[in-house]
Motif scaffolding. Structure first.
Motif, PDB file in Angstrom:
ATOM      1  N   SER A 156       0.845  -1.208   0.000  1.00 54.76           N
ATOM      2  CA  SER A 156       0.000   0.000   0.000  1.00 54.76           C
ATOM      3  C   SER A 156       0.873   1.249   0.000  1.00 54.76           C
ATOM      4  CB  SER A 156      -0.924   0.004   1.210  1.00 54.76           C
ATOM      5  OG  SER A 156      -0.191   0.352   2.368  1.00 54.76           O
ATOM      6  N   PRO A 157       0.411   2.309  -0.663  1.00 54.82           N
ATOM      7  CA  PRO A 157       1.162   3.571  -0.654  1.00 54.82           C
ATOM      8  C   PRO A 157       1.411   4.063   0.772  1.00 54.82           C
ATOM      9  CG  PRO A 157      -0.593   3.669  -2.289  1.00 54.82           C
ATOM     10  CD  PRO A 157      -0.789   2.390  -1.528  1.00 54.82           C
ATOM     11  N   ALA A 158       0.472   3.793   1.674  1.00 56.67           N
ATOM     12  CA  ALA A 158       0.648   4.250   3.055  1.00 56.67           C
ATOM     13  C   ALA A 158       1.848   3.552   3.703  1.00 56.67           C
ATOM     14  CB  ALA A 158      -0.624   3.981   3.858  1.00 56.67           C
ATOM     15  N   THR A 159       1.947   2.239   3.512  1.00 54.84           N
ATOM     16  CA  THR A 159       3.087   1.505   4.077  1.00 54.84           C
ATOM     17  C   THR A 159       4.394   1.968   3.436  1.00 54.84           C
ATOM     18  OG1 THR A 159       1.635  -0.399   4.397  1.00 54.84           O
ATOM     19  CG2 THR A 159       3.989  -0.814   4.540  1.00 54.84           C
ATOM     20  N   ALA A 160       4.360   2.140   2.119  1.00 56.15           N
ATOM     21  CA  ALA A 160       5.573   2.595   1.421  1.00 56.15           C
ATOM     22  C   ALA A 160       6.003   3.952   1.965  1.00 56.15           C
ATOM     23  CB  ALA A 160       5.311   2.675  -0.083  1.00 56.15           C
ATOM     24  N   THR A 161       5.050   4.839   2.198  1.00 52.79           N
ATOM     25  CA  THR A 161       5.373   6.168   2.725  1.00 52.79           C
ATOM     26  C   THR A 161       5.970   6.063   4.125  1.00 52.79           C
ATOM     27  OG1 THR A 161       3.614   7.145   1.410  1.00 52.79           O
ATOM     28  CG2 THR A 161       4.406   8.449   3.284  1.00 52.79           C
ATOM     29  N   GLU A 162       5.387   5.167   4.948  1.00 50.47           N
ATOM     30  CA  GLU A 162       5.948   4.960   6.296  1.00 50.47           C
ATOM     31  C   GLU A 162       7.408   4.545   6.225  1.00 50.47           C
ATOM     32  OE1 GLU A 162       2.051   3.055   8.295  1.00 50.47           O
ATOM     33  OE2 GLU A 162       3.919   1.963   8.690  1.00 50.47           O
ATOM     34  N   ILE A 163       7.702   3.630   5.316  1.00 51.33           N
ATOM     35  CA  ILE A 163       9.070   3.104   5.223  1.00 51.33           C
ATOM     36  C   ILE A 163      10.066   4.195   4.813  1.00 51.33           C
ATOM     37  CG2 ILE A 163      10.559   1.487   3.954  1.00 51.33           C
ATOM     38  CD1 ILE A 163       8.083  -0.426   3.854  1.00 51.33           C
ATOM     39  N   VAL A 164       9.730   4.941   3.762  1.00 52.70           N
ATOM     40  CA  VAL A 164      10.698   5.954   3.305  1.00 52.70           C
ATOM     41  C   VAL A 164      10.797   7.106   4.301  1.00 52.70           C
ATOM     42  CG1 VAL A 164      10.446   5.327   0.872  1.00 52.70           C
ATOM     43  CG2 VAL A 164       9.058   7.188   1.796  1.00 52.70           C
ATOM     44  N   GLU A 172      11.433  16.373   0.039  1.00 47.47           N
ATOM     45  CA  GLU A 172      11.233  16.726  -1.375  1.00 47.47           C
ATOM     46  C   GLU A 172      11.005  15.503  -2.261  1.00 47.47           C
ATOM     47  OE1 GLU A 172      13.421  17.837   0.800  1.00 47.47           O
ATOM     48  OE2 GLU A 172      14.763  19.321  -0.117  1.00 47.47           O
ATOM     49  N   VAL A 173      11.585  14.364  -1.868  1.00 49.14           N
ATOM     50  CA  VAL A 173      11.489  13.194  -2.749  1.00 49.14           C
ATOM     51  C   VAL A 173      10.693  12.053  -2.114  1.00 49.14           C
ATOM     52  CG1 VAL A 173      13.589  13.698  -4.039  1.00 49.14           C
ATOM     53  CG2 VAL A 173      13.729  12.302  -1.970  1.00 49.14           C
ATOM     54  N   ARG A 174      10.089  12.314  -0.954  1.00 50.91           N
ATOM     55  CA  ARG A 174       9.427  11.245  -0.221  1.00 50.91           C
ATOM     56  C   ARG A 174       8.297  10.598  -1.027  1.00 50.91           C
ATOM     57  NH1 ARG A 174       9.127  12.999   5.942  1.00 50.91           N
ATOM     58  NH2 ARG A 174      11.391  12.795   5.919  1.00 50.91           N
ATOM     59  N   ASP A 175       7.447  11.426  -1.615  1.00 52.23           N
ATOM     60  CA  ASP A 175       6.307  10.880  -2.373  1.00 52.23           C
ATOM     61  C   ASP A 175       6.803  10.071  -3.566  1.00 52.23           C
ATOM     62  OD1 ASP A 175       4.607  11.989  -0.597  1.00 52.23           O
ATOM     63  OD2 ASP A 175       3.967  13.656  -1.890  1.00 52.23           O
ATOM     64  N   ALA A 176       7.785  10.631  -4.241  1.00 51.20           N
ATOM     65  CA  ALA A 176       8.313   9.935  -5.422  1.00 51.20           C
ATOM     66  C   ALA A 176       8.949   8.604  -5.015  1.00 51.20           C
ATOM     67  CB  ALA A 176       9.330  10.820  -6.139  1.00 51.20           C
ATOM     68  N   ALA A 177       9.678   8.617  -3.895  1.00 50.70           N
ATOM     69  CA  ALA A 177      10.336   7.389  -3.438  1.00 50.70           C
ATOM     70  C   ALA A 177       9.299   6.350  -3.007  1.00 50.70           C
ATOM     71  CB  ALA A 177      11.300   7.698  -2.293  1.00 50.70           C
ATOM     72  N   ALA A 178       8.227   6.809  -2.348  1.00 48.83           N
ATOM     73  CA  ALA A 178       7.174   5.874  -1.934  1.00 48.83           C
ATOM     74  C   ALA A 178       6.514   5.261  -3.166  1.00 48.83           C
ATOM     75  CB  ALA A 178       6.141   6.584  -1.063  1.00 48.83           C
ATOM     76  N   THR A 205      19.750  15.955  -9.359  1.00 46.03           N
ATOM     77  CA  THR A 205      19.860  17.365  -8.981  1.00 46.03           C
ATOM     78  C   THR A 205      18.533  18.102  -9.218  1.00 46.03           C
ATOM     79  OG1 THR A 205      20.926  17.654 -11.124  1.00 46.03           O
ATOM     80  CG2 THR A 205      22.362  17.629  -9.196  1.00 46.03           C
ATOM     81  N   ASP A 206      17.674  17.533 -10.076  1.00 46.08           N
ATOM     82  CA  ASP A 206      16.346  18.147 -10.226  1.00 46.08           C
ATOM     83  C   ASP A 206      15.265  17.367  -9.468  1.00 46.08           C
ATOM     84  OD1 ASP A 206      16.480  16.008 -11.933  1.00 46.08           O
ATOM     85  OD2 ASP A 206      15.683  17.052 -13.692  1.00 46.08           O
ATOM     86  N   ASP A 207      15.677  16.700  -8.388  1.00 44.49           N
ATOM     87  CA  ASP A 207      14.753  16.066  -7.437  1.00 44.49           C
ATOM     88  C   ASP A 207      13.854  14.975  -7.995  1.00 44.49           C
ATOM     89  OD1 ASP A 207      15.716  17.272  -5.207  1.00 44.49           O
ATOM     90  OD2 ASP A 207      14.165  18.823  -5.092  1.00 44.49           O
ATOM     91  N   ARG A 208      14.392  14.203  -8.928  1.00 42.84           N
ATOM     92  CA  ARG A 208      13.676  12.973  -9.298  1.00 42.84           C
ATOM     93  C   ARG A 208      14.367  11.824  -8.567  1.00 42.84           C
ATOM     94  NH1 ARG A 208      14.692  12.081 -14.872  1.00 42.84           N
ATOM     95  NH2 ARG A 208      16.512  13.407 -14.540  1.00 42.84           N
ATOM     96  N   VAL A 209      13.680  10.698  -8.419  1.00 39.05           N
ATOM     97  CA  VAL A 209      14.366   9.511  -7.882  1.00 39.05           C
ATOM     98  C   VAL A 209      14.431   8.459  -8.990  1.00 39.05           C
ATOM     99  CG1 VAL A 209      13.936   9.765  -5.405  1.00 39.05           C
ATOM    100  CG2 VAL A 209      12.206   8.698  -6.843  1.00 39.05           C
ATOM    101  N   LEU A 210      15.601   7.835  -9.126  1.00 37.93           N
ATOM    102  CA  LEU A 210      15.838   6.858 -10.197  1.00 37.93           C
ATOM    103  C   LEU A 210      16.632   5.672  -9.644  1.00 37.93           C
ATOM    104  CD1 LEU A 210      17.320   9.133 -13.037  1.00 37.93           C
ATOM    105  CD2 LEU A 210      14.960   8.313 -12.859  1.00 37.93           C
TER     106      LEU A 210
END
Ligand code: GDP
Ligand code: MN
Length: 392
Positions: A156-164, A172-178, A205-210
């Protein structure tokens, strides 16, 4: 089956895990130069030339290098092609448009046998070995076991968000990382992976996660669900261990290990216990081999031949518990197998127990085979096999 980096990235990309712009798979200096020309001409400020081998630590070994010009790419091509990285010779190189790194993190999903589920590991300290981070700064490594019930509808996105969040990835990158973690878990599940590791996961440097690197292991037992993983077979890269490949072709349950005591038993549980008792006696098993229920002379001969092919095997522990298979059949299997195999330098230590064990042992004694000794218990057999391996 392990994938190399560029394959892992392809698998990620088709499951929505963000990766750098696609690069080129090359096998010669000319191909690498042409790829560098193409990517640099197409707007990349640099390319990264990366050895494709099934081992980590390529960067440290000189197998990952940045180039801002075609000439530089040529130099890297010459130094990386043919390089030996921990016994893996580089025949294939991936040339990728380079990414601008602001920070490096770590993220993985893997089978978690202890918890009979999955394990997500996330750290804000990536790009180095995670075991090292775990030793020096364990607080920076978040380990979250997931039970099957937690993942019925995926992660779930909620669990993923908790982890990151717990791993303190920057806001800045939490949502993208989740989001990336949710996609990574889906990829892991849909592709029947046992490991999907990203090290480093980068913040650009432009705040994407890859996913800047990709280490993916696919579950061999699920190959039938994926056309035998044909799509991932590639020339020039060591496939599975050659003995494991041979075993698979013959339908033998065999796993190569790194010790010198060959092991052969009937029933996966007994074989695992055999590995343990070898270890308890100070030895190391060279393999896992389950001959299965029948333990016929044929199965025995093929299995023994396979175990003995491994040059590191110095002695063999044959551990059979007769259930439906009777002791005399097992004994005949061993006798027949050793006759068929002819001369071999190793000694077999045979422990036979269960149904008609006494009868089986009597047959083995009567046969008086030069390189077979019988042992009364599993402990005795292990001690003997370890001792013989040490002497050899
Ligand atoms: P490994 O050494 O086998 O784990 O190979 P990686 O793919 O993880 O690369 C090792 C290191 O090279 C990374 O941690 C980065 O620091 C660096 N690196 C790899 N690709 C790039 C890139 O596109 N740009 C930059 N600036 N560095 C890179
Ligand atoms: Mn890496």
């Amino acid at each position: 089956m392990d994938l190399v980096e560029f394959q892992g990235k392809q698998l990620f990309a088709r499951n929505g895990v963000p990766v750098p712009a696609a690069g080129s798979v090359c096998r010669t200096v000319d191909e690498i130069v042409a790829a560098a020309e193409e990517h640099l001409g197409g707007g990349a400020s640099a390319v990264v030339v990366k050895a494709q081998v099934k081992t980590g630590g390529r960067g440290k070994a000189g197998g990952v290098k940045l180039a801002t010009t075609v000439d530089e790419a040529r130099e890297h091509a010459e130094s990386i092609l043919g390089l030996d990285i921990k016994g893996h010779v580089v025949n294939v190189v991936y040339v990728e448009p380079a990414s601008d790194i602001a920070e490096e993190y770590y993220l993985s999903v893997m089978h978690d046998r202890v918890n009979k589920g999955h394990l997500v590991i996330c750290s804000r300290e990536g790009g180095v070995e995670i075991e090292e981070v775990n030793r020096t700064n364990p607080d920076a490594v978040v380990k979250r076991p997931l039970l099957p019930a937690d993942t019925v509808d995926g992660l779930s996105p909620a669990t993923a968000t908790e982890i990151v969040t717990e791993a303190e990835l920057p806001a800045e990158v939490r949502d993208a990382a989740a989001g990336l973690l949710v996609a990574l878990f889906n990829a892991y599940r849909a592709e029947d992976a046992t490991l999907a590791e990203i090290n480093p996961l980068i913040r650009t440097t432009d705040d994407r996660v890859l996913a800047l690197d990709a280490k993916v292991s696919l579950d061999g037992s699920a190959a039938f669900r994926h056309d035998g993983y044909e799509e991932w077979k590639i020339d020039g890269i060591d496939a599975d261990d050659p003995l494991e490949a041979e075993a698979k072709a013959k339908g033998i349950q065999y796993v190569k290990l790194d010790g010198n005591v060959g092991v052969l038993g009937n029933g996966a549980g007994l074989v695992m216990a055999t590995l343990d008792v070898v270890a308890q006696n100070g030895g190391r098993a060279a393999n896992f081999l389950d001959v299965g229920g029948g333990a016929s002379a044929d199965a025995m001969a093929e299995s023994l031949a396979l175990v003995l092919k491994d040059p590191s095997v110095k002695s063999v522990f044959v551990n059979i518990f007769g259930g439906i298979t009777r002791g005399e059949d097992v004994a005949n299997g061993v006798i027949e197998a050793t006759k068929r195999l002819g001369d071999f330098p190793q000694t077999l230590v045979v422990r036979l127990d269960g149904t008609n064990a006494a009868e089986g042992r009597r047959l083995l004694e009567e046969a008086a085979l030069a390189n077979v000794v019988a042992a009364a218990t599993m402990q005795d057999a292990a001690a003997k096999a370890v001792e013989l391996a040490g002497q050899a």
